[in-house]
Design a protein around this motif. Structure first.
Motif, PDB file in Angstrom:
ATOM      1  N   GLY A 285      -7.252   2.405   4.632  1.00 53.88           N
ATOM      2  CA  GLY A 285      -5.782   2.459   4.640  1.00 53.88           C
ATOM      3  C   GLY A 285      -5.324   3.902   4.571  1.00 53.88           C
ATOM      4  O   GLY A 285      -5.942   4.773   5.193  1.00 53.88           O
ATOM      5  N   SER A 286      -4.276   4.149   3.786  1.00 56.23           N
ATOM      6  CA  SER A 286      -3.817   5.544   3.622  1.00 56.23           C
ATOM      7  C   SER A 286      -5.002   6.378   3.169  1.00 56.23           C
ATOM      8  O   SER A 286      -5.211   7.497   3.616  1.00 56.23           O
ATOM      9  CB  SER A 286      -2.741   5.621   2.550  1.00 56.23           C
TER      10      SER A 286
ATOM     11  N   THR B  17       1.174   3.283   2.510  1.00 54.81           N
ATOM     12  CA  THR B  17       1.812   3.482   3.828  1.00 54.81           C
ATOM     13  C   THR B  17       2.632   2.257   4.201  1.00 54.81           C
ATOM     14  O   THR B  17       3.821   2.346   4.432  1.00 54.81           O
ATOM     15  CB  THR B  17       0.725   3.688   4.912  1.00 54.81           C
ATOM     16  N   LEU B  18       1.976   1.128   4.196  1.00 51.84           N
ATOM     17  CA  LEU B  18       2.628  -0.099   4.657  1.00 51.84           C
ATOM     18  C   LEU B  18       2.661  -1.159   3.567  1.00 51.84           C
ATOM     19  O   LEU B  18       1.712  -1.281   2.782  1.00 51.84           O
ATOM     20  CB  LEU B  18       1.854  -0.679   5.855  1.00 51.84           C
TER      21      LEU B  18
ATOM     22  N   ASP C 215     -11.995  -0.264   2.317  1.00 51.32           N
ATOM     23  CA  ASP C 215     -10.599  -0.491   2.697  1.00 51.32           C
ATOM     24  C   ASP C 215     -10.087   0.760   3.403  1.00 51.32           C
ATOM     25  O   ASP C 215      -9.928   1.814   2.794  1.00 51.32           O
ATOM     26  CB  ASP C 215      -9.753  -0.787   1.445  1.00 51.32           C
TER      27      ASP C 215
ATOM     28  N   GLY D 284      -5.694  -1.154   7.588  1.00 52.04           N
ATOM     29  CA  GLY D 284      -5.075  -0.964   8.893  1.00 52.04           C
ATOM     30  C   GLY D 284      -5.973  -0.282   9.905  1.00 52.04           C
ATOM     31  O   GLY D 284      -5.829  -0.475  11.107  1.00 52.04           O
ATOM     32  N   ASP D 285      -6.890   0.522   9.457  1.00 52.58           N
ATOM     33  CA  ASP D 285      -7.766   1.238  10.398  1.00 52.58           C
ATOM     34  C   ASP D 285      -9.139   0.601  10.512  1.00 52.58           C
ATOM     35  O   ASP D 285     -10.065   1.187  11.090  1.00 52.58           O
ATOM     36  CB  ASP D 285      -7.934   2.706   9.945  1.00 52.58           C
TER      37      ASP D 285
ATOM     38  N   TRP E 207       7.527  -0.262   6.180  1.00 56.99           N
ATOM     39  CA  TRP E 207       7.087   0.987   5.564  1.00 56.99           C
ATOM     40  C   TRP E 207       7.303   0.911   4.064  1.00 56.99           C
ATOM     41  O   TRP E 207       8.385   0.506   3.632  1.00 56.99           O
ATOM     42  CB  TRP E 207       7.884   2.163   6.124  1.00 56.99           C
TER      43      TRP E 207
ATOM     44  N   LYS F   7       2.520  -4.873   3.420  1.00 53.88           N
ATOM     45  CA  LYS F   7       2.217  -6.019   4.292  1.00 53.88           C
ATOM     46  C   LYS F   7       2.632  -7.294   3.563  1.00 53.88           C
ATOM     47  O   LYS F   7       2.516  -7.383   2.344  1.00 53.88           O
ATOM     48  CB  LYS F   7       0.717  -6.095   4.603  1.00 53.88           C
TER      49      LYS F   7
ATOM     50  N   GLY G 147       0.842  -1.197   0.000  1.00 51.40           N
ATOM     51  CA  GLY G 147       0.000   0.000   0.000  1.00 51.40           C
ATOM     52  C   GLY G 147       0.872   1.241   0.000  1.00 51.40           C
ATOM     53  O   GLY G 147       2.097   1.149  -0.063  1.00 51.40           O
TER      54      GLY G 147
HETATM   55  N1  ADP Z   1       1.863  -0.356  12.483  1.00 45.49           N
HETATM   56  C1  ADP Z   1       1.262   0.657  11.862  1.00 45.49           C
HETATM   57  N2  ADP Z   1       1.981   1.662  11.351  1.00 45.49           N
HETATM   58  C2  ADP Z   1       1.371   2.666  10.671  1.00 45.49           C
HETATM   59  N3  ADP Z   1       0.060   2.791  10.506  1.00 45.49           N
HETATM   60  C3  ADP Z   1      -0.696   1.808  11.034  1.00 45.49           C
HETATM   61  C4  ADP Z   1      -0.143   0.704  11.716  1.00 45.49           C
HETATM   62  N4  ADP Z   1      -1.153  -0.103  12.088  1.00 45.49           N
HETATM   63  C5  ADP Z   1      -2.269   0.457  11.674  1.00 45.49           C
HETATM   64  N5  ADP Z   1      -2.009   1.626  11.061  1.00 45.49           N
HETATM   65  C6  ADP Z   1      -3.022   2.470  10.498  1.00 45.49           C
HETATM   66  O1  ADP Z   1      -3.335   1.835   9.251  1.00 45.49           O
HETATM   67  C7  ADP Z   1      -3.168   2.740   8.186  1.00 45.49           C
HETATM   68  C8  ADP Z   1      -2.349   2.029   7.120  1.00 45.49           C
HETATM   69  O2  ADP Z   1      -3.124   0.898   6.824  1.00 45.49           O
HETATM   70  P1  ADP Z   1      -2.891   0.102   5.495  1.00 45.49           P
HETATM   71  O3  ADP Z   1      -4.203  -0.497   5.140  1.00 45.49           O
HETATM   72  O4  ADP Z   1      -1.710  -0.756   5.637  1.00 45.49           O
HETATM   73  O5  ADP Z   1      -2.569   1.291   4.499  1.00 45.49           O
HETATM   74  P2  ADP Z   1      -2.059   1.134   3.017  1.00 45.49           P
HETATM   75  O6  ADP Z   1      -2.626  -0.140   2.471  1.00 45.49           O
HETATM   76  O7  ADP Z   1      -2.599   2.382   2.401  1.00 45.49           O
HETATM   77  O8  ADP Z   1      -0.571   1.133   3.106  1.00 45.49           O
HETATM   78  C9  ADP Z   1      -2.464   3.957   8.686  1.00 45.49           C
HETATM   79  O9  ADP Z   1      -3.146   5.069   8.118  1.00 45.49           O
HETATM   80  C10 ADP Z   1      -2.634   3.889  10.198  1.00 45.49           C
HETATM   81  O10 ADP Z   1      -3.721   4.703  10.608  1.00 45.49           O
END
Ligand code: ADP
Ligand code: PAZ
Ligand code: K
Length: 279
Positions: free
Chosen positions: A122-123, A10-11, A120, A215-216, A31, A13, A8
């Motif tokens: 996420g970010s 942000t993260l 979803d 993530g949220d 990250w 996975k 994603g």
């Molecule tokens: N360990 C973590 N580090 C950073 N953000 C996290 C973490 N766990 C949960 N979050 C929350 O989840 C969101 C990122 O979720 P995710 O679904 O992985 O995003 P993306 O898929 O956009 O990368 C962040 O916006 C934050 O609020």
């Protein structure tokens, strides 16, 4: 072992799945901003026989990751948003531009529940709709909780909403900056999800089961009034459906899939909408 990647904004996975038993052996996240380097809490590629990737990160990040993996792993499958897949017709004018994570979520949701609303968190928070016949309608994109916080530049970026805090606590006016911000962005997210769901179900004349991931998802789930199920591995579910490898996947089973939530009656959704219009 099968290595599944959900990259994603942000993260990034990852999840290691046993190709024989379908058991999830381990999982982690790094990250996305940083290069995807072995050793940084990612699994040992020697035990990996296949990789399945969903990525919405910059093309360069994906190319680099794929090149690195292809040197070590025989089968690397990269998911793309297509015009049609697994009975779902992509509702985007340019199907390839739909975020791959959104497409994976739509495919997994449809395989599990038929028509559905896939959210979803996420970010960004994305809200997609697939009708019972498989027609994806497109969807909505709003900033995720962290992005909303960052945009305020009030120094509350690193103060996450306590997932264990009571939902009704978040309905109270904040008496400190961090609470005013957290309660505000929480209400923005859950109000948008509740309202968008009701409007689209009303327009389409069908009450759809809602599936929540990202993530949220746990935090947002508490404020979503619509009957829904949280499915942390929903994006991975799309990868399992697109590139089935294990016995269970070939039988259409996706890891961690929840029981399909029973939507409320369409009349109730419409009554709720009418009432909210009166306010
Ligand atoms: N360990 C973590 N580090 C950073 N953000 C996290 C973490 N766990 C949960 N979050 C929350 O989840 C969101 C990122 O979720 P995710 O679904 O992985 O995003 P993306 O898929 O956009 O990368 C962040 O916006 C934050 O609020
Ligand atoms: C909207 C998104 C940024 C959400 O990604 P995420 O929050 O998972 O990082 C991603 O789905 C994306 O890059 N979409 C492409 C644009 C679109 O879907 O219309
Ligand atoms: K995501």
């Amino acid at each position: 072992m099968i290595l599944d990647l959900d990259i994603g904004n942000t993260l990034s996975k990852w999840r290691l799945k046993d190709a024989e038993s379908s058991e999830i052996r381990s999982r982690g996240a790094v990250w996305t901003r940083e290069e995807w380097r072995p050793g940084a809490d990612i699994p040992d590629l020697d035990v990996v026989e296949a990789v399945r990737i969903s990525s919405v990160a910059r093309a360069a990040v994906l190319e680099e990751t794929v090149a690195l993996l292809r040197r070590r792993v025989r089968n690397v499958h990269v998911a793309h948003s297509t015009q049609e897949a697994l009975g779902v017709v992509n509702g985007y004018e340019e199907p390839g531009r739909l975020g791959v994570d959104r497409w994976m979520g739509a495919l997994a949701g449809y395989q599990l529940a038929g028509g559905c609303c896939a959210v979803d968190c996420g970010s960004a928070i994305t809200i997609d709709f697939v009708l019972p016949g498989g027609q994806h309608l497109g969807g909505f994109i709003i900033p995720g909780l962290r992005l909303m916080k960052e945009s305020l530049k009030l120094g509350t970026r690193n103060v996450a909403i306590d997932p264990e805090s009571e939902a009704d606590e978040l309905l109270e006016p904040g008496r400190r900056t961090v609470d005013a911000v957290n309660h505000g962005i929480y209400m923005a997210a859950v109000s948008a999800i509740n309202r968008i769901y009701s409007e689209v179900c009303d327009q389409e004349g069908v009450a759809l089961p809602m599936l929540l991931t990202g993530g949220d998802a746990r935090v947002v789930s508490r404020g979503v009034q619509v009957p829904h199920a949280v499915w942390p591995d929903m994006v991975y579910g799309g990868l399992e459906a697109c590139f089935p490898m294990t016995f269970a996947e070939r039988a259409g089973k996706m890891s961690g899939a929840p029981r399909v939530p029973e939507p409320v009656a369409l009349e109730k959704i419409r009554a709720g909408l009418a009432f909210s219009m009166l306010l």
